[in-house]
Design a protein around this motif. Structure first.
Motif, mmCIF file in Angstrom:
data_model
loop_
_atom_site.group_PDB
_atom_site.id
_atom_site.type_symbol
_atom_site.label_atom_id
_atom_site.label_comp_id
_atom_site.label_asym_id
_atom_site.label_seq_id
_atom_site.Cartn_x
_atom_site.Cartn_y
_atom_site.Cartn_z
ATOM 1 N N UNK A 16 73.751 63.763 36.721
ATOM 2 C CA UNK A 16 73.158 63.996 38.035
ATOM 3 C C UNK A 16 72.655 62.688 38.660
ATOM 4 N N UNK A 17 72.058 61.835 37.832
ATOM 5 C CA UNK A 17 71.599 60.538 38.329
ATOM 6 C C UNK A 17 72.785 59.703 38.821
ATOM 7 N N UNK A 18 73.867 59.745 38.065
ATOM 8 C CA UNK A 18 75.059 58.990 38.437
ATOM 9 C C UNK A 18 75.608 59.475 39.781
ATOM 10 N N UNK A 19 75.731 60.780 39.938
ATOM 11 C CA UNK A 19 76.291 61.368 41.150
ATOM 12 C C UNK A 19 75.380 61.125 42.360
ATOM 13 N N UNK A 20 74.116 61.503 42.236
ATOM 14 C CA UNK A 20 73.198 61.370 43.369
ATOM 15 C C UNK A 20 72.899 59.911 43.688
ATOM 16 N N UNK A 21 72.866 59.078 42.646
ATOM 17 C CA UNK A 21 72.633 57.658 42.859
ATOM 18 C C UNK A 21 73.771 57.005 43.622
ATOM 19 N N UNK A 22 75.006 57.389 43.286
ATOM 20 C CA UNK A 22 76.161 56.823 43.982
ATOM 21 C C UNK A 22 76.195 57.299 45.435
ATOM 22 N N UNK A 23 75.874 58.553 45.652
ATOM 23 C CA UNK A 23 75.820 59.075 47.020
ATOM 24 C C UNK A 23 74.763 58.341 47.833
#
Length: 496
Positions: free
Chosen positions: A447-454
């Protein structure tokens, strides 16, 4: 880094010590030329400069007329959200034209790219400048900042070590820590100490960090292992990796053991308001914590407490230091070392000789000898000869490792300024759910990876869109820098 100013009387005493102990090495009469020279030095403010360097330097080099350019006079934006500190700093330097500049890494890199700094290694060789007693790895560390060449040097450095209470390790028959242990070994030692008892009275295996969150401790471990939160040059998040899973799993296990103490507990456990209470509020100083990570300033705190008559019998006496936890892949390096205040000579300076005399002096053996007599509140001298403890403790651990730049937030200036504050919130949110037992580390990192990239993609796009409008508002200045450069660097005028 906590900084303390000397009092005038203390500085005056050091001048006497300097003049009586300098012998033939640093007297003004031994300069190549005693002709009057001028030197304009950039510093926080004039008073701080003379307390830290100028009074001693002026006494030894009376032929050099010092002029201090205070960064307190620099435009600070007055709350303007679009204010760019690095651009303001560059404008300040261009207008004031100091011979010697005080910069941080971000400004150093930009000045090097623009060819505005004088290369120092050549003059060091010419002047037979002694580098033998400079702490290992510092010159290479500074050269890395300068893109492979030495453009700046510092009179002091900061370093953290692992303090430990010998008596507690003896009492519970636990083998004490040694140099170059990894985080897993250190946390294993911490978990061997008892955890029962009232919070205000019990023993803790280790004091680690401030808040006790999974992200904080995991980030400390990840930083040691050279892990990155984001690849700034590629603008890609890098949290969903095996390295981060291992770091956070180790942190989670340590937190669950209840063996760790955090600074945020001090307010909850505060006993009274007397000075004695204040001195003993730190559980390591009070002899209730087996280990803690601290810097050289902590030496002064232990000393003050141990000299206070009414509490000295309660203060830890039998302590020592070893290196902070290291990466198993690079056991001779530490990301808990480095330098903030970097002095460099401007390439167009008409006073390079005087500028070099100043830099050679503040990084000399003699200056380190005198400054070491005042303690280490302003950092450790780069000359390892004078890193000593009056009580006989070995302080080799402060400089045994080689400094290495942290990868955790590597090249942060390449990213939009709001990114770091906002990504911290994303990580605290999802990793906090792991600590509460509702989410696995793998799911939280995904989730951190996804939301951080967004988040990163959105902020980069917003910055690109805002650039033309900003340029037009500034009068259509076509030469406005197009780099994604932030003002994350600390304001040197506020570091006092």
């Amino acid at each position: 880094m906590v900084k303390k100013m000397w009092k005038y009387t203390a500085t005056s005493g050091l001048i006497v010590a300097m003049l009586t102990g300098a012998g033939c090495s640093f007297g003004a009469g031994n300069n190549e030329s005693d002709k009057p020279q001028s030197l304009k030095v950039m510093y926080y403010n004039e008073q701080a400069f003379y307390q830290d360097f100028g009074m001693l330097f002026a006494a030894l080099y009376p032929n050099i007329d010092l002029q201090i350019v205070s960064t307190q006079n620099m435009n600070n934006g007055n709350g303007d959200p679009n204010f760019d500190y690095n651009e303001a700093m560059q404008k300040f330097i261009d207008e004031e034209k100091p011979d010697v500049v005080l910069v941080q890494e971000v400004q150093l890199k930009k000045l090097v790219e623009q060819g505005k700094l004088y290369e120092l290694e050549t003059v060091m060789k010419k002047e037979k400048y002694d580098t033998e007693t400079i702490i290992p790895g510092l010159i290479d560390y500074l050269k890395e900042m300068g893109g492979g060449q030495l453009y700046a040097i510092t009179p002091s450095f900061y370093s953290q070590v692992l303090y430990y209470n010998k008596d507690l390790f003896d009492k519970y028959q636990i083998a004490p820590p040694t140099d170059q242990m990894g985080w897993e070994e250190v946390l294993h030692l911490a978990k061997q100490f008892p955890t029962e008892g009232e919070p205000k009275e019990r023993i803790y295996g280790m004091k680690a960090g401030y808040s006790g969150t999974l992200f904080e401790l995991g980030n400390m471990i990840g930083n040691t292992e050279g892990l990155r939160i984001v690849n700034a040059s590629k603008q890609q998040m890098t949290m969903d990796s095996e390295g981060w899973k291992q770091a956070l799993s180790l942190a989670q296990s340590a937190l669950a053991s209840n063996a760790l103490y955090y600074e945020s507990m001090e307010q909850q456990m505060e006993n009274g308001t007397t000075y004695e209470d204040y001195l003993l509020r730190d559980p390591f100083i009070a002899g209730r914590t087996a280990m803690m990570i601290g810097d050289a300033y902590y030496l002064e705190q232990i000393k003050q407490a141990s000299e206070y008559e009414t509490v000295k019998d309660k203060v830890v006496q039998n302590w020592d230091v070893v290196t902070t936890p290291v990466s198993i892949q690079a056991p001779d390096q530490s990301s808990n070392m480095g330098a903030y205040n970097l002095f460099a000579i401007m390439s167009e300076s008409p006073n390079k000789d005087a500028a070099w005399q100043f830099i050679a002096y503040i990084t000399s053996e003699e200056y380190a000898r005198v400054k070491s007599k005042s303690g280490y509140n302003n950092g450790l001298p780069i000359r390892s000869t004078y890193i000593k403890d009056e009580a006989g403790h070995s302080l080799d651990a402060f400089y045994k490792l080689k400094p290495v730049r942290s990868n955790t937030m590597s090249d942060y200036s390449l990213l939009p300024e709001p990114f770091w504050m906002q990504i911290n919130g994303v990580m605290e949110q999802h990793l906090g759910q792991v600590k509460d037992g509702g989410v696995s580390i793998e799911d939280a990192l995904a989730k951190v990876q996804l939301e951080g990239q967004q988040l990163l993609d959105r902020l980069v796009e917003e910055e690109k869109t805002a650039k033309p409008a900003d340029s037009a508002a500034a009068g259509g200045a076509a030469d406005t820098t197009a780099e994604v450069e932030s003002s994350q660097a600390p304001d040197v005028s506020a570091e006092e």
